[in-house]
Design an enzyme around this catalytic site. Structure first.
Site, PDB file in Angstrom:
ATOM      1  N   LYS A  11      -2.287  47.381  -6.117  1.00  0.00           N
ATOM      2  CA  LYS A  11      -2.854  46.021  -6.183  1.00  0.00           C
ATOM      3  C   LYS A  11      -2.114  45.080  -5.219  1.00  0.00           C
ATOM      4  O   LYS A  11      -2.738  44.360  -4.451  1.00  0.00           O
ATOM      5  CB  LYS A  11      -2.759  45.471  -7.621  1.00  0.00           C
ATOM      6  CG  LYS A  11      -3.520  46.292  -8.658  1.00  0.00           C
ATOM      7  CD  LYS A  11      -3.455  45.656 -10.043  1.00  0.00           C
ATOM      8  CE  LYS A  11      -2.077  45.573 -10.650  1.00  0.00           C
ATOM      9  NZ  LYS A  11      -1.427  46.873 -10.926  1.00  0.00           N
TER      10      LYS A  11
ATOM     11  N   ARG B  32       3.911  51.344 -19.681  1.00  0.00           N
ATOM     12  CA  ARG B  32       3.022  50.441 -18.929  1.00  0.00           C
ATOM     13  C   ARG B  32       1.639  51.074 -18.769  1.00  0.00           C
ATOM     14  O   ARG B  32       0.618  50.392 -18.828  1.00  0.00           O
ATOM     15  CB  ARG B  32       3.626  50.117 -17.567  1.00  0.00           C
ATOM     16  CG  ARG B  32       4.784  49.116 -17.662  1.00  0.00           C
ATOM     17  CD  ARG B  32       5.715  49.174 -16.464  1.00  0.00           C
ATOM     18  NE  ARG B  32       5.096  48.798 -15.215  1.00  0.00           N
ATOM     19  CZ  ARG B  32       5.591  49.148 -14.014  1.00  0.00           C
ATOM     20  NH1 ARG B  32       6.700  49.884 -13.929  1.00  0.00           N
ATOM     21  NH2 ARG B  32       4.967  48.774 -12.919  1.00  0.00           N
TER      22      ARG B  32
ATOM     23  N   ARG C 284       9.635  53.931  -5.830  1.00  0.00           N
ATOM     24  CA  ARG C 284       9.885  52.528  -5.471  1.00  0.00           C
ATOM     25  C   ARG C 284      11.176  51.993  -6.078  1.00  0.00           C
ATOM     26  O   ARG C 284      11.866  51.196  -5.454  1.00  0.00           O
ATOM     27  CB  ARG C 284       8.701  51.678  -5.949  1.00  0.00           C
ATOM     28  CG  ARG C 284       8.840  50.227  -5.577  1.00  0.00           C
ATOM     29  CD  ARG C 284       7.624  49.432  -5.974  1.00  0.00           C
ATOM     30  NE  ARG C 284       7.436  49.462  -7.426  1.00  0.00           N
ATOM     31  CZ  ARG C 284       6.454  48.843  -8.047  1.00  0.00           C
ATOM     32  NH1 ARG C 284       5.558  48.183  -7.349  1.00  0.00           N
ATOM     33  NH2 ARG C 284       6.338  48.887  -9.357  1.00  0.00           N
TER      34      ARG C 284
ATOM     35  N   ARG D  96      -5.286  40.646 -17.574  1.00  0.00           N
ATOM     36  CA  ARG D  96      -5.063  42.014 -18.033  1.00  0.00           C
ATOM     37  C   ARG D  96      -5.233  42.167 -19.533  1.00  0.00           C
ATOM     38  O   ARG D  96      -4.697  43.096 -20.148  1.00  0.00           O
ATOM     39  CB  ARG D  96      -3.735  42.622 -17.668  1.00  0.00           C
ATOM     40  CG  ARG D  96      -2.671  41.896 -17.157  1.00  0.00           C
ATOM     41  CD  ARG D  96      -1.512  42.876 -16.924  1.00  0.00           C
ATOM     42  NE  ARG D  96      -0.976  42.624 -15.616  1.00  0.00           N
ATOM     43  CZ  ARG D  96      -0.190  43.434 -14.974  1.00  0.00           C
ATOM     44  NH1 ARG D  96       0.170  44.561 -15.484  1.00  0.00           N
ATOM     45  NH2 ARG D  96       0.266  43.129 -13.796  1.00  0.00           N
TER      46      ARG D  96
ATOM     47  N   ARG E 263      11.784  49.830  -8.796  1.00  0.00           N
ATOM     48  CA  ARG E 263      11.907  48.473  -9.326  1.00  0.00           C
ATOM     49  C   ARG E 263      12.553  48.604 -10.709  1.00  0.00           C
ATOM     50  O   ARG E 263      12.453  49.679 -11.326  1.00  0.00           O
ATOM     51  CB  ARG E 263      10.494  47.865  -9.423  1.00  0.00           C
ATOM     52  CG  ARG E 263      10.455  46.365  -9.269  1.00  0.00           C
ATOM     53  CD  ARG E 263       9.042  45.861  -9.075  1.00  0.00           C
ATOM     54  NE  ARG E 263       8.206  46.022 -10.249  1.00  0.00           N
ATOM     55  CZ  ARG E 263       6.904  45.775 -10.288  1.00  0.00           C
ATOM     56  NH1 ARG E 263       6.293  45.357  -9.195  1.00  0.00           N
ATOM     57  NH2 ARG E 263       6.210  45.941 -11.388  1.00  0.00           N
TER      58      ARG E 263
HETATM   59  P1  AP5 Z   1       1.908  48.279  -5.395  1.00  0.00           P
HETATM   60  O1  AP5 Z   1       1.052  47.737  -4.309  1.00  0.00           O
HETATM   61  O2  AP5 Z   1       3.136  47.524  -5.789  1.00  0.00           O
HETATM   62  O3  AP5 Z   1       1.015  48.581  -6.693  1.00  0.00           O
HETATM   63  P2  AP5 Z   1       0.690  47.635  -7.903  1.00  0.00           P
HETATM   64  O4  AP5 Z   1      -0.623  48.093  -8.453  1.00  0.00           O
HETATM   65  O5  AP5 Z   1       0.810  46.192  -7.471  1.00  0.00           O
HETATM   66  O6  AP5 Z   1       1.862  48.099  -8.854  1.00  0.00           O
HETATM   67  P3  AP5 Z   1       2.828  47.273  -9.783  1.00  0.00           P
HETATM   68  O7  AP5 Z   1       3.785  48.273 -10.366  1.00  0.00           O
HETATM   69  O8  AP5 Z   1       3.417  46.091  -9.082  1.00  0.00           O
HETATM   70  O9  AP5 Z   1       1.777  46.806 -10.855  1.00  0.00           O
HETATM   71  P4  AP5 Z   1       2.017  46.346 -12.277  1.00  0.00           P
HETATM   72  O10 AP5 Z   1       0.636  45.961 -12.665  1.00  0.00           O
HETATM   73  O11 AP5 Z   1       2.721  47.300 -13.169  1.00  0.00           O
HETATM   74  O12 AP5 Z   1       3.090  45.201 -12.065  1.00  0.00           O
HETATM   75  P5  AP5 Z   1       3.015  43.614 -11.962  1.00  0.00           P
HETATM   76  O13 AP5 Z   1       4.015  43.200 -10.974  1.00  0.00           O
HETATM   77  O14 AP5 Z   1       1.628  43.129 -11.828  1.00  0.00           O
HETATM   78  O15 AP5 Z   1       2.275  49.781  -5.005  1.00  0.00           O
HETATM   79  C1  AP5 Z   1       3.178  50.540  -5.794  1.00  0.00           C
HETATM   80  C2  AP5 Z   1       3.959  51.477  -4.850  1.00  0.00           C
HETATM   81  O16 AP5 Z   1       3.047  52.393  -4.254  1.00  0.00           O
HETATM   82  C3  AP5 Z   1       4.655  50.746  -3.684  1.00  0.00           C
HETATM   83  O17 AP5 Z   1       5.878  51.359  -3.425  1.00  0.00           O
HETATM   84  C4  AP5 Z   1       3.661  50.914  -2.526  1.00  0.00           C
HETATM   85  O18 AP5 Z   1       4.319  50.880  -1.284  1.00  0.00           O
HETATM   86  C5  AP5 Z   1       3.050  52.262  -2.833  1.00  0.00           C
HETATM   87  N1  AP5 Z   1       1.656  52.366  -2.391  1.00  0.00           N
HETATM   88  C6  AP5 Z   1       0.682  51.425  -2.514  1.00  0.00           C
HETATM   89  N2  AP5 Z   1      -0.488  51.896  -2.012  1.00  0.00           N
HETATM   90  C7  AP5 Z   1      -0.240  53.152  -1.583  1.00  0.00           C
HETATM   91  C8  AP5 Z   1      -1.057  54.156  -0.978  1.00  0.00           C
HETATM   92  N3  AP5 Z   1      -2.363  53.964  -0.716  1.00  0.00           N
HETATM   93  N4  AP5 Z   1      -0.480  55.350  -0.667  1.00  0.00           N
HETATM   94  C9  AP5 Z   1       0.837  55.566  -0.938  1.00  0.00           C
HETATM   95  N5  AP5 Z   1       1.662  54.646  -1.489  1.00  0.00           N
HETATM   96  C10 AP5 Z   1       1.126  53.458  -1.826  1.00  0.00           C
HETATM   97  O19 AP5 Z   1       3.494  43.229 -13.445  1.00  0.00           O
HETATM   98  C11 AP5 Z   1       4.805  43.534 -13.875  1.00  0.00           C
HETATM   99  C12 AP5 Z   1       4.944  43.103 -15.329  1.00  0.00           C
HETATM  100  O20 AP5 Z   1       4.740  41.675 -15.428  1.00  0.00           O
HETATM  101  C13 AP5 Z   1       3.934  43.705 -16.316  1.00  0.00           C
HETATM  102  O21 AP5 Z   1       4.350  44.984 -16.785  1.00  0.00           O
HETATM  103  C14 AP5 Z   1       3.925  42.645 -17.419  1.00  0.00           C
HETATM  104  O22 AP5 Z   1       5.058  42.765 -18.214  1.00  0.00           O
HETATM  105  C15 AP5 Z   1       4.061  41.345 -16.630  1.00  0.00           C
HETATM  106  N6  AP5 Z   1       2.757  40.778 -16.295  1.00  0.00           N
HETATM  107  C16 AP5 Z   1       2.223  40.611 -15.045  1.00  0.00           C
HETATM  108  N7  AP5 Z   1       0.997  40.078 -15.120  1.00  0.00           N
HETATM  109  C17 AP5 Z   1       0.728  39.905 -16.445  1.00  0.00           C
HETATM  110  C18 AP5 Z   1      -0.389  39.422 -17.157  1.00  0.00           C
HETATM  111  N8  AP5 Z   1      -1.510  39.003 -16.528  1.00  0.00           N
HETATM  112  N9  AP5 Z   1      -0.324  39.406 -18.507  1.00  0.00           N
HETATM  113  C19 AP5 Z   1       0.765  39.812 -19.157  1.00  0.00           C
HETATM  114  N10 AP5 Z   1       1.866  40.296 -18.538  1.00  0.00           N
HETATM  115  C20 AP5 Z   1       1.835  40.348 -17.197  1.00  0.00           C
END
Ligand code: AP5
Length: 186
Positions: free
Chosen positions: A13, A140, A127, A88, A129
Site C-alpha cells: 500500500k 496483524r 523489512r 480498516r 520494522r
Molecule cells: P509496503 O509498501 O510498506 O506495504 P504496506 O501494505 O504499506 O505494509 P505495511 O506493513 O506498512 O501495512 P500495514 O497495513 O500493516 O501498516 P500501517 O503502517 O498501515 O511494503 C512492505 C514491504 O514490501 C516493503 O519493504 C516494500 O519495499 C516491499 N514491497 C512492496 N511492494 C513490493 C513488490 N511489488 N515486490 C516486492 N517487494 C515489495 O499500520 C501500522 C499499524 O498502525 C497497524 O497495525 C495499526 O496498529 C495502526 N493503524 C494504521 N492505520 C490504522 C487504522 N486505520 N485503524 C486502526 N489502526 C491503524
C-alpha cells in the site's frame, strides 16, 4: 479524486501510494505513517497508539477517525487524496462516508491489493520494522481478515471496489493500478 487502498500488511500500500500520488499529484495520507510520526514526537496520540501498534491491534476507531478528519480538512486534500491504511474497519468506512458526504464528495475508487500470505510474511520479515516480528505479523494478518476484509464487500456493493494482483514487481503493480484509475478517471 479520492482513492482508498485496502490490503493486508506488506501488500505494498505505502509503496504504491507513493507512486500513484506522484503520478496524479494528489496527497498521500497514511494513517500508519501519521501514528509513527506521533510516536516519534511522543505526543499524547502517539503514546496512546503505540501500545496497539506494538501488539498488532487496530488503534481504536475514534482516535483514527478524528485524526483523519483533521487531515482531510487540510487544503492540500482539496485537489485529491489517497488514503493508505484507512479505513480498516466498517465503522471507519461509515465515518469516512459521512465526512465526505458532508462535503459533497465520495470515494471514487477503493483499490484492493491482493497478495498471497507467504509473500507478505517474507516481505515484512525482510523489512524489520518494530511491528514486523513473526508473531505480530501473524496477528496483524488475522486482524486484517477479521476486521478489514469485510470492507471489500462494503465497497463492492457500492460499485467502488477494484482488485489488482499485488504479487508482481513494483512497476507491474503500478501499471495495473494506473489502468484501474484510468477507467474510473478517464
Ligand atoms: P509496503 O509498501 O510498506 O506495504 P504496506 O501494505 O504499506 O505494509 P505495511 O506493513 O506498512 O501495512 P500495514 O497495513 O500493516 O501498516 P500501517 O503502517 O498501515 O511494503 C512492505 C514491504 O514490501 C516493503 O519493504 C516494500 O519495499 C516491499 N514491497 C512492496 N511492494 C513490493 C513488490 N511489488 N515486490 C516486492 N517487494 C515489495 O499500520 C501500522 C499499524 O498502525 C497497524 O497495525 C495499526 O496498529 C495502526 N493503524 C494504521 N492505520 C490504522 C487504522 N486505520 N485503524 C486502526 N489502526 C491503524
Amino acid at each position: 479524486m479520492l482513492v482508498v487502498f485496502i490490503g493486508p500488511p506488506g501488500s505494498g500500500k505505502g509503496t504504491q501510494a507513493n507512486q500513484l500520488c506522484q503520478h496524479l499529484s494528489i496527497t498521500h495520507l497514511s494513517t500508519g505513517d501519521m501514528f509513527r510520526a506521533a510516536i516519534q514526537d511522543e505526543t499524547e496520540l502517539g503514546v496512546q497508539a503505540q501500545e496497539y501498534i506494538n501488539r498488532g491491534e487496530l488503534v481504536p476507531d475514534q482516535l483514527v477517525v478524528s485524526m483523519v478528519a483533521g487531515a482531510l480538512g487540510n487544503p492540500p486534500c482539496n485537489s485529491g487524496c489517497l488514503l493508505d491504511g484507512f479505513p480498516r474497519s466498517l465503522p471507519q468506512a461509515e465515518a469516512l462516508d459521512q465526512m465526505l458526504d458532508a462535503e459533497g464528495k465520495k470515494v471514487d475508487l477503493a483499490l484492493e491489493l491482493n497478495v498471497d500470505e507467504k509473500v507478505l510474511i517474507d516481505r515484512l520479515l525482510a523489512r524489520k520494522r518494530p511491528d514486523d516480528t513473526i508473531d505480530t505479523i501473524h496477528h496483524r494478518l488475522q486482524v486484517y481478515r477479521e476486521q478489514t476484509s469485510p470492507l471489500l464487500n462494503y465497497y463492492r456493493e457500492r460499485g467502488q471496489l477494484r482488485t489488482v494482483n499485488g504479487d508482481g514487481t513494483v512497476d507491474e503493480v503500478h501499471q495495473q493500478i494506473l489502468a484501474e484509475v484510468a477507467e474510473k478517471n478517464p
